[in-house]
Design a protein around this motif. Structure first.
Motif, short mmCIF file in Angstrom:
data_model
loop_
_atom_site.label_atom_id
_atom_site.label_comp_id
_atom_site.label_asym_id
_atom_site.label_seq_id
_atom_site.Cartn_x
_atom_site.Cartn_y
_atom_site.Cartn_z
N ALA A 113 -25.10 -36.55 -22.27
CA ALA A 113 -23.85 -37.31 -22.36
C ALA A 113 -24.04 -38.70 -22.94
O ALA A 113 -23.19 -39.20 -23.67
CB ALA A 113 -23.19 -37.39 -20.99
N GLN A 114 -25.13 -39.36 -22.62
CA GLN A 114 -25.36 -40.73 -23.09
C GLN A 114 -26.30 -40.81 -24.29
O GLN A 114 -26.65 -41.91 -24.72
CB GLN A 114 -25.92 -41.58 -21.94
CG GLN A 114 -25.05 -41.60 -20.69
CD GLN A 114 -23.63 -42.07 -20.98
OE1 GLN A 114 -23.42 -43.03 -21.71
NE2 GLN A 114 -22.66 -41.38 -20.40
N ALA A 115 -26.70 -39.69 -24.82
CA ALA A 115 -27.64 -39.67 -25.93
C ALA A 115 -26.98 -40.14 -27.22
O ALA A 115 -25.76 -40.02 -27.40
CB ALA A 115 -28.21 -38.27 -26.12
N SER A 116 -27.80 -40.65 -28.12
CA SER A 116 -27.26 -41.06 -29.42
C SER A 116 -27.79 -40.11 -30.49
O SER A 116 -28.62 -39.26 -30.23
CB SER A 116 -27.69 -42.50 -29.72
OG SER A 116 -29.10 -42.59 -29.73
N GLY A 117 -27.30 -40.27 -31.69
CA GLY A 117 -27.73 -39.43 -32.80
C GLY A 117 -27.24 -38.00 -32.65
O GLY A 117 -26.18 -37.74 -32.08
N HIS A 118 -28.04 -37.07 -33.14
CA HIS A 118 -27.66 -35.66 -33.10
C HIS A 118 -27.48 -35.14 -31.68
O HIS A 118 -26.60 -34.33 -31.41
CB HIS A 118 -28.67 -34.81 -33.86
CG HIS A 118 -28.56 -34.94 -35.33
ND1 HIS A 118 -29.05 -36.03 -36.01
CD2 HIS A 118 -28.00 -34.14 -36.26
CE1 HIS A 118 -28.80 -35.89 -37.29
NE2 HIS A 118 -28.16 -34.75 -37.48
N LEU A 119 -28.31 -35.60 -30.77
CA LEU A 119 -28.20 -35.13 -29.39
C LEU A 119 -26.89 -35.58 -28.76
O LEU A 119 -26.35 -34.91 -27.89
CB LEU A 119 -29.38 -35.61 -28.55
CG LEU A 119 -30.72 -34.95 -28.85
CD1 LEU A 119 -31.82 -35.56 -27.99
CD2 LEU A 119 -30.65 -33.45 -28.65
N GLY A 120 -26.36 -36.71 -29.21
CA GLY A 120 -25.08 -37.19 -28.70
C GLY A 120 -23.92 -36.29 -29.09
O GLY A 120 -22.86 -36.34 -28.47
N MET A 121 -24.13 -35.45 -30.10
CA MET A 121 -23.07 -34.53 -30.54
C MET A 121 -23.00 -33.28 -29.66
O MET A 121 -22.06 -32.50 -29.78
CB MET A 121 -23.31 -34.11 -32.00
CG MET A 121 -23.17 -35.26 -32.97
SD MET A 121 -23.51 -34.74 -34.66
CE MET A 121 -22.21 -33.55 -34.93
N VAL A 122 -23.98 -33.07 -28.81
CA VAL A 122 -24.00 -31.88 -27.95
C VAL A 122 -22.70 -31.77 -27.18
O VAL A 122 -22.11 -30.68 -27.08
CB VAL A 122 -25.22 -31.90 -27.00
CG1 VAL A 122 -25.10 -30.85 -25.91
CG2 VAL A 122 -26.50 -31.69 -27.79
N ASP A 123 -22.20 -32.88 -26.65
CA ASP A 123 -20.96 -32.87 -25.89
C ASP A 123 -19.80 -32.34 -26.72
O ASP A 123 -19.04 -31.47 -26.28
CB ASP A 123 -20.65 -34.29 -25.39
CG ASP A 123 -19.44 -34.33 -24.49
OD1 ASP A 123 -19.41 -33.53 -23.53
OD2 ASP A 123 -18.54 -35.14 -24.75
N GLN A 124 -19.68 -32.79 -27.94
CA GLN A 124 -18.58 -32.35 -28.82
C GLN A 124 -18.74 -30.88 -29.20
O GLN A 124 -17.77 -30.13 -29.22
CB GLN A 124 -18.54 -33.21 -30.08
CG GLN A 124 -18.22 -34.66 -29.81
CD GLN A 124 -18.49 -35.54 -31.03
OE1 GLN A 124 -19.15 -35.12 -31.98
NE2 GLN A 124 -18.00 -36.77 -30.98
N ILE A 125 -19.96 -30.49 -29.51
CA ILE A 125 -20.21 -29.10 -29.91
C ILE A 125 -19.89 -28.16 -28.75
O ILE A 125 -19.23 -27.13 -28.93
CB ILE A 125 -21.66 -28.93 -30.37
CG1 ILE A 125 -21.87 -29.71 -31.67
CG2 ILE A 125 -22.02 -27.46 -30.53
CD1 ILE A 125 -23.34 -29.87 -32.06
N LEU A 126 -20.32 -28.51 -27.54
CA LEU A 126 -20.05 -27.65 -26.39
C LEU A 126 -18.57 -27.58 -26.09
O LEU A 126 -18.06 -26.53 -25.69
CB LEU A 126 -20.84 -28.12 -25.17
CG LEU A 126 -22.36 -27.95 -25.29
CD1 LEU A 126 -23.05 -28.51 -24.07
CD2 LEU A 126 -22.73 -26.51 -25.52
N ASP A 127 -17.84 -28.70 -26.28
CA ASP A 127 -16.38 -28.66 -26.09
C ASP A 127 -15.74 -27.65 -27.02
O ASP A 127 -14.87 -26.88 -26.62
CB ASP A 127 -15.75 -30.05 -26.32
CG ASP A 127 -15.85 -30.94 -25.10
OD1 ASP A 127 -16.09 -30.41 -24.00
OD2 ASP A 127 -15.68 -32.16 -25.26
N VAL A 128 -16.17 -27.63 -28.27
CA VAL A 128 -15.61 -26.68 -29.24
C VAL A 128 -15.94 -25.25 -28.81
O VAL A 128 -15.07 -24.37 -28.82
CB VAL A 128 -16.16 -26.96 -30.66
CG1 VAL A 128 -15.80 -25.83 -31.61
CG2 VAL A 128 -15.62 -28.29 -31.18
N LEU A 129 -17.19 -25.01 -28.39
CA LEU A 129 -17.58 -23.66 -27.98
C LEU A 129 -16.83 -23.20 -26.73
O LEU A 129 -16.38 -22.05 -26.65
CB LEU A 129 -19.08 -23.60 -27.73
CG LEU A 129 -19.98 -23.75 -28.95
CD1 LEU A 129 -21.44 -23.84 -28.52
CD2 LEU A 129 -19.77 -22.60 -29.92
N VAL A 130 -16.71 -24.08 -25.75
CA VAL A 130 -16.07 -23.71 -24.49
C VAL A 130 -14.58 -23.45 -24.68
O VAL A 130 -14.00 -22.58 -24.04
CB VAL A 130 -16.32 -24.80 -23.42
CG1 VAL A 130 -15.45 -24.59 -22.20
CG2 VAL A 130 -17.78 -24.80 -23.02
#
Length: 163
Positions: free
Chosen positions: A125-142
């Motif tokens: 959740a607090q990561a920056s860069g590509h790892l920070g996009m995990v939250d957005q990607i998972l929202d799209v998948l879910v």
């Protein structure tokens, strides 16, 4: 899972030697299988992501229910014995408890995946860069929803015209 094993009792069995593919990604929809004994690896794009060794586990149900090709490959890790259900739709109509057992199994898998995704979201959740996009990607998948079913035909491809 034992419910499904009991409901499949009496159906033909098939033995699959270790290393052989029971179901290939992209094939089907075809038969559905219920594990009697042995261990299988589930692979997608050549990457094993799950191991199944519990009698009563089902393979091929997603392809049958979604009427799509198989989303994964099932490979025997040991010699497998499975019940082969050649007409899954008839099996579900004749044994409604089997449909409920598969639904429960699928819901358990989905719940486990949801728990995992929540954990991953929290970790990054607090990561920056590509790892920070995990939250957005998972929202799209879910929140992905399959498109609505179409009722069209060759004569009426839109499916919404009166004749």
């Amino acid at each position: 899972m034992t419910d499904l094993l009991a409901l499949a009792d009496g159906l033909p069995t098939r033995t699959v030697p270790a290393g052989e593919v029971l179901m290939a990604e992209g094939s089907g929809p075809g038969p559905m299988y219920v594990l009697v004994s042995g261990a299988a690896a589930i692979e997608r794009d050549g990457v094993a992501f799950a191991r199944v060794l519990h009698p009563g586990a089902v393979f091929g149900e997603m392809s049958v229910v979604l009427d799509r090709p198989a989303t994964a490959t099932v490979r025997a890790q040991t010699d497998l014995v499975v019940h082969e259900i050649t007409d899954p739709q008839a099996f579900f109509r004749e044994r409604p408890d089997a449909a409920l057992a598969v639904l429960r199994m699928t819901a358990e898998r989905l719940d486990g995946m949801a728990r995992y995704l929540v954990d991953v979201k929290a970790q990054f959740a607090q990561a920056s860069g590509h790892l920070g996009m995990v939250d957005q990607i998972l929202d799209v998948l879910v929140h992905h929803q399959a498109p609505a079913g179409r009722t069209g035909s060759v004569r009426d491809p839109e499916g919404d015209h009166q004749h």
